[in-house]
Each structure stands twice: as C-alpha cells, then as structure tokens.
Scaffold this active site. Structure first.
Site, PDB file in Angstrom:
ATOM      1  CB  ILE A 294      -0.618  -0.122   1.267  1.00 28.56           C
ATOM      2  CG1 ILE A 294      -2.095  -1.432   1.023  1.00 28.56           C
ATOM      3  CG2 ILE A 294      -2.267   1.539   1.073  1.00 28.56           C
ATOM      4  CD1 ILE A 294      -2.240  -1.308   0.154  1.00 28.56           C
TER       5      ILE A 294
ATOM      6  CG  ASP B 247      10.276  -0.544   3.536  1.00 26.89           C
ATOM      7  OD1 ASP B 247       9.376  -0.983   3.560  1.00 26.89           O
ATOM      8  OD2 ASP B 247      11.230  -1.201   4.175  1.00 26.89           O
TER       9      ASP B 247
ATOM     10  CB  THR C 262      -1.184  -4.144  11.695  1.00 26.17           C
ATOM     11  OG1 THR C 262      -2.568  -3.770  10.512  1.00 26.17           O
ATOM     12  CG2 THR C 262      -0.526  -2.579  12.458  1.00 26.17           C
TER      13      THR C 262
ATOM     14  CE  LYS D  12      -8.052  -2.263   6.178  1.00 21.67           C
ATOM     15  NZ  LYS D  12      -8.118  -2.250   4.283  1.00 21.67           N
TER      16      LYS D  12
ATOM     17  CG  ASN E  67     -11.247  -6.487   5.459  1.00 19.55           C
ATOM     18  OD1 ASN E  67     -11.692  -5.960   4.123  1.00 19.55           O
ATOM     19  ND2 ASN E  67      -9.520  -6.131   5.091  1.00 19.55           N
TER      20      ASN E  67
ATOM     21  NE  ARG F 267     -14.020  -9.968  -0.295  1.00 17.15           N
ATOM     22  CZ  ARG F 267     -15.656  -9.847  -1.425  1.00 17.15           C
ATOM     23  NH1 ARG F 267     -16.907  -9.463  -1.357  1.00 17.15           N
ATOM     24  NH2 ARG F 267     -15.222 -10.559  -2.672  1.00 17.15           N
TER      25      ARG F 267
ATOM     26  CB  CYS G 190      -6.902  -7.945   4.451  1.00 13.69           C
ATOM     27  SG  CYS G 190      -5.826  -7.222   3.473  1.00 13.69           S
TER      28      CYS G 190
HETATM   29  N1  SAJ Z   1     -13.476 -15.983  -1.539  1.00  6.67           N
HETATM   30  C1  SAJ Z   1     -14.452 -16.686  -1.415  1.00  6.67           C
HETATM   31  N2  SAJ Z   1     -16.176 -16.252  -2.052  1.00  6.67           N
HETATM   32  C2  SAJ Z   1     -16.062 -14.948  -2.485  1.00  6.67           C
HETATM   33  C3  SAJ Z   1     -14.939 -13.810  -2.329  1.00  6.67           C
HETATM   34  C4  SAJ Z   1     -13.990 -14.246  -2.060  1.00  6.67           C
HETATM   35  O1  SAJ Z   1     -14.147 -17.910  -0.752  1.00  6.67           O
HETATM   36  O2  SAJ Z   1     -16.814 -15.029  -2.598  1.00  6.67           O
HETATM   37  C5  SAJ Z   1     -12.322 -15.538  -0.539  1.00  6.67           C
HETATM   38  C6  SAJ Z   1     -10.906 -15.739  -1.889  1.00  6.67           C
HETATM   39  O3  SAJ Z   1     -10.782 -16.270  -2.962  1.00  6.67           O
HETATM   40  C7  SAJ Z   1      -9.248 -15.476  -1.458  1.00  6.67           C
HETATM   41  C8  SAJ Z   1     -10.762 -14.531   0.175  1.00  6.67           C
HETATM   42  O4  SAJ Z   1     -12.068 -14.447  -0.224  1.00  6.67           O
HETATM   43  O5  SAJ Z   1      -9.260 -16.427  -0.211  1.00  6.67           O
HETATM   44  C9  SAJ Z   1      -9.940 -12.949   0.443  1.00  6.67           C
HETATM   45  O6  SAJ Z   1     -10.581 -12.648  -0.750  1.00  6.67           O
HETATM   46  P1  SAJ Z   1     -11.166 -11.010  -1.462  1.00  6.67           P
HETATM   47  O7  SAJ Z   1     -10.404 -10.745  -2.576  1.00  6.67           O
HETATM   48  O8  SAJ Z   1     -12.183 -10.673  -0.680  1.00  6.67           O
HETATM   49  O9  SAJ Z   1     -10.528  -9.711  -0.668  1.00  6.67           O
HETATM   50  P2  SAJ Z   1      -8.771  -9.289  -1.019  1.00  6.67           P
HETATM   51  O10 SAJ Z   1      -8.142  -9.781   0.757  1.00  6.67           O
HETATM   52  O11 SAJ Z   1      -7.967  -9.361  -1.629  1.00  6.67           O
HETATM   53  O12 SAJ Z   1      -8.738  -7.544  -0.368  1.00  6.67           O
HETATM   54  C10 SAJ Z   1      -9.979  -7.235   0.691  1.00  6.67           C
HETATM   55  C11 SAJ Z   1     -10.349  -6.497   0.461  1.00  6.67           C
HETATM   56  N3  SAJ Z   1     -11.968  -6.364   1.019  1.00  6.67           N
HETATM   57  C12 SAJ Z   1     -12.913  -6.090   0.753  1.00  6.67           C
HETATM   58  O13 SAJ Z   1     -13.723  -6.258  -0.259  1.00  6.67           O
HETATM   59  C13 SAJ Z   1     -14.320  -5.192   2.102  1.00  6.67           C
HETATM   60  C14 SAJ Z   1     -10.057  -5.169  -0.319  1.00  6.67           C
HETATM   61  O14 SAJ Z   1     -10.777  -4.623  -0.342  1.00  6.67           O
HETATM   62  C15 SAJ Z   1      -9.352  -4.282   1.320  1.00  6.67           C
HETATM   63  O15 SAJ Z   1      -8.922  -2.951   0.235  1.00  6.67           O
HETATM   64  C16 SAJ Z   1      -8.187  -5.528   1.053  1.00  6.67           C
HETATM   65  O16 SAJ Z   1      -9.204  -6.893   1.859  1.00  6.67           O
HETATM   66  C17 SAJ Z   1      -7.818  -5.367   2.396  1.00  6.67           C
HETATM   67  O17 SAJ Z   1      -6.714  -4.936   2.259  1.00  6.67           O
HETATM   68  O18 SAJ Z   1      -7.732  -5.094   3.515  1.00  6.67           O
END
Ligand code: SAJ
Length: 401
Positions: A11, A30, A82, A201, A205, A208, A255
């Site tokens: 980031i 860094d 973190t 934040k 997450n 989700r 995340c």
């Molecule tokens: N996953 C599932 N089913 C789904 C969606 C995702 O099993 O329907 C799994 C993915 O395969 C993966 C995990 O969840 O293993 C996470 O994937 P992701 O695409 O949901 O998220 P990240 O980790 O790439 O990014 C997330 C994002 N957060 C949200 O969508 C709420 C991003 O916007 C954040 O900036 C990032 O975390 C972060 O840095 O916190």
C-alpha cells in the site's frame, strides 16, 4: 510540501508513487535495504499492474526519493504491517516503532496519519505517545486515521477513485487530513472520528468474512444433503433482496483472514458471530484437505492402487500469482504430508515453485484420477467435465454440472 511515507509495501509504495505522480515531493522510508535499493534504481519489489511505470517516472523526475530513515516533512503517513500475535492479538509494534522514529522530527503544523489496519484506539494511543514525549505539539499537529481499501491487482485505480473514511483525534485533524487526501483522491472523503475510522476498516473486512462463512457453511450442509451448492446459491440469489457470496476452499490473503481477529481480540464476548465466521472459514480448508484424503483412500480400496491426484490452484484467490496465506497451498501441504507421491500440483499464474513441482493444468487434468479444484482460475473454466474422473469442485468450476 513534502509528504513522507513510513513503509513502502503493497500500500505504501503505490500511494507514495501516486502522490509523487501528482507533482508533490515524496520521501519514502523502509527498514529493508533491499526495498530502498530497488526503488532507488526505479524498480519495484512487489507485483502490481502499472506500478513499475509510475515509480520509475517519479524517481527519474526527482519527485520520489527513498531512504532507510525518516526526515522532517509536512505530512507523515504510517503504512506499516499490523500482524497478529500467538493468540490472534493485534501487534501494533511496527506502528509504534514508526511513530517513535518520527517523534524528534515532528514540528508545528505537521499532519500525522496512520493508514495501517489497526485495532480501535491505536490512533489515540499514538497521539498520547506523541504528546507525552513532545507536549509542546499538543493542538499544534493534526493526528488522523485513514484506512486504505484497495483491491490487490487494481490498486492504482482504486487509490484514486475509492471513497475514503478519515477520522481525526479532533475536528481540525480530520479537516487537515481530508485536505491532504483531496490532493489525489477523486472519490468522496467522509470525515469521522479516529475510533470510528479504525472500526470501519475492520467492519468492512469482517462483513466480507462473515458473508463468505455463510456460503462456506452452506457448502458443508449441501455436501451432506447431496445438493449442488452452486446451483442453490444461484437460485437463492434470484430473490430480489438476497445476495449470497461464493463458497471456496477457505479464506486467504492478508486482510480478510486477519482483520476480524482485531475485533474478536478486543471484544471477545460481543463478537461471537465474527469469531465463529473466522473459525468456519478456517475449518473449510481443513475439511477440504480431509475430503481429498478420504477420496484418495476410497479410490485405493476400490481399485487396488494409489490414485494420481491433481490439485488445481495454489493462489489465495482467482487469477493472481500471490500464494501468501493461501488456503489452497495449506490444503496441498496438508494432503502431501501423508501423500508426497502421486500428486500433480497446478498453478497457471506462476512459472515455478521452490517446494512444489508444477504441472500444466491440461496435462494434470488429463492424467489425474482425482481432480481437486481449489481456486477458480479462468483457465480451469475452459475444461470440460469428465465423468471418468473423481472431481472435487471446491471452487465452483463446473457450477451446475
Ligand atoms: N472469497 C471467497 N468467496 C467469495 C469472495 C472471496 O471464498 O465470494 C475468498 C477469496 O478466494 C480469498 C479471500 O476470500 O481467499 C479474500 O479475497 P477478497 O477478494 O475478498 O479480498 P482481498 O483480501 O484481496 O482484499 C480485501 C478487500 N476487502 C473487501 O472487499 C471488503 C479490499 O477492498 C481491501 O482493501 C483488502 O481486503 C485489505 O487490504 O483490507
């Protein structure tokens, strides 16, 4: 104006480069000398589309300079990791170390912003630390929290276009931090207090994670009930107010599988659903590994020989090359603990791996007796369902077959 970034990772570096590309002078810091040398050459140490170009240009034009230690600046952004400790307690020691390094350099009129995902209260704690050591700065500098929200792979677009939540320790801090982000963010800027911004934040997450846990729980129920979970979710989502996410082989990345613990650790009695979602999503990976092992044993009993098993995908989510905190990698490792031979590991997004010998996805699909789909990579969706193989479709490749 000089903007200083402490932490040049996934980031920090893209944000520093975007700010520099808008014509502001940026100093990046860094602790890793390799990172500093790489950026000084105009190169990058992480994979992110488009990032290489803007870093090179910013370095060449002199807008982005980097070094191992901080200097005096007008805006300071803390963008360090973190992680969590043994029992999932958040570890804010990098944020604290970065803040301590800044202490002698802060001056009246400065803006200090934390972007690192942090447990509620971190910004207030850091403000207290700053004012304990530098009491003359109280009410003279702005202190705020502003979490990033970018999706890896689309960082440069989202850094500019996503809305941001900005929470200061007082109203003036919020306003000063907003004025800074206004210089490069085109999305909306929403002001609040620091605690709400920190919790926001974690909430995003966790939301989700909980929703994915619901889908994963359905997949376990459907497996027992002999129902195709993919078809079920597709049908349920035809309801105008239902929107279920997709089950998979678990939740990975840096995340979604981490941030909910920051809530659970501080508010354990109140966060039972969030904690349970974490457990369900972790259990799903364990369950997949067990399922593969059982199917391998059944095959051996039935055919009198060991099966050849293909593991389709190692990345933590579809169509990326990032294997860190990957449930698929965990599953492959777990099964291979007892079955090193007779396994074909596939990951079309990487060339080679130090531990696993990689096979092409078509070859592995053709040769294997058992095929476990762990990640929904686009390539796998071009394959045709084969009745003559045992297919374990944890990723929903053949959704309705
Ligand atoms: N996953 C599932 N089913 C789904 C969606 C995702 O099993 O329907 C799994 C993915 O395969 C993966 C995990 O969840 O293993 C996470 O994937 P992701 O695409 O949901 O998220 P990240 O980790 O790439 O990014 C997330 C994002 N957060 C949200 O969508 C709420 C991003 O916007 C954040 O900036 C990032 O975390 C972060 O840095 O916190």
């Amino acid at each position: 104006m000089l903007v200083q970034f402490i932490g040049l990772g996934y980031i920090g570096l893209p944000t520093a480069a975007v700010v520099a590309s808008k014509g502001m002078f940026v100093h990046g810091v860094d602790v890793n000398p390799h990172v500093i040398e790489t950026i000084r050459r105009g190169d990058i140490h992480i994979v992110e589309p488009g990032l290489g170009e803007i870093v090179r240009e910013s370095v060449e034009k002199g807008f982005l300079q980097v070094s191992l230690s901080p200097q005096s600046a007008d805006v300071h952004l803390v963008v360090v990791p973190t992680p969590f400790k043994g029992a999932h307690e958040p570890d804010i020691s990098f944020v604290e170390a970065a803040t301590r390094n800044l202490l002698p350099l802060l001056k009246e009129g400065d803006t200090y912003i934390i972007e690192s995902t942090s447990p509620v209260g971190t910004t207030e704690q850091m403000a207290a630390l700053i004012f304990r050591e530098r009491p003359e700065l109280e009410n003279k500098i702005a202190v705020a929290y502003c979490p990033e929200r970018v999706l890896p792979g689309n960082v440069l677009h989202e850094l500019i276009h996503n809305d941001r939540v900005i929470g200061g320790i007082d109203e003036l801090s919020t306003e000063k931090a907003k004025a800074f982000y206004r210089l490069f963010v085109e999305g909306e800027l929403y002001g609040t207090n620091a605690r709400t911004a920190e919790m926001c934040k974690l909430t995003e997450n966790s939301s989700r994670d909980v929703q994915i846990a619901f889908a994963n729980e359905l997949s376990l129920i459907c497996d027992k009930a002999d129902i195709n979970v993919w078809e079920l979710i597709q049908l349920a989502n035809r309801h105008p107010r239902v929107n279920i996410l997709q089950p998979g082989s678990g939740v990975g990345g840096h995340c979604i599988a981490v941030d909910p613990w920051f809530i659970v650790s501080d508010y354990p009695r109140e966060s039972r659903l969030i904690g349970m979602a974490r457990e369900i999503n972790n259990y799903k990976s364990f369950w997949c590994a067990e399922k593969i092992r059982n199917v391998m044993l059944e095959f051996e009993l039935k055919h009198g020989r060991k099966p050849l098993t293909a593991f389709m995908g190692l990345a933590f989510k579809p169509n990326i090359d990032d294997l860190r905190e990957s449930p698929a990698k965990y599953i492959v490792q777990k099964v291979m603990q007892s079955e090193q031979n007779n396994c074909l590991v596939v990951e079309p997004n990487i060339e080679e791996h130090s531990v696993f010998k990689l096979f092409g996805y078509q070859e592995a699909y053709e040769r294997a007796d058992i095929v476990a789909f762990l990640v929904a990579h686009d390539e796998f969706k071009t394959l045709t369902y084969r009745e003559d193989k045992v297919i374990l479709d944890f990723a929903g490749i053949f959704r309705t077959s």
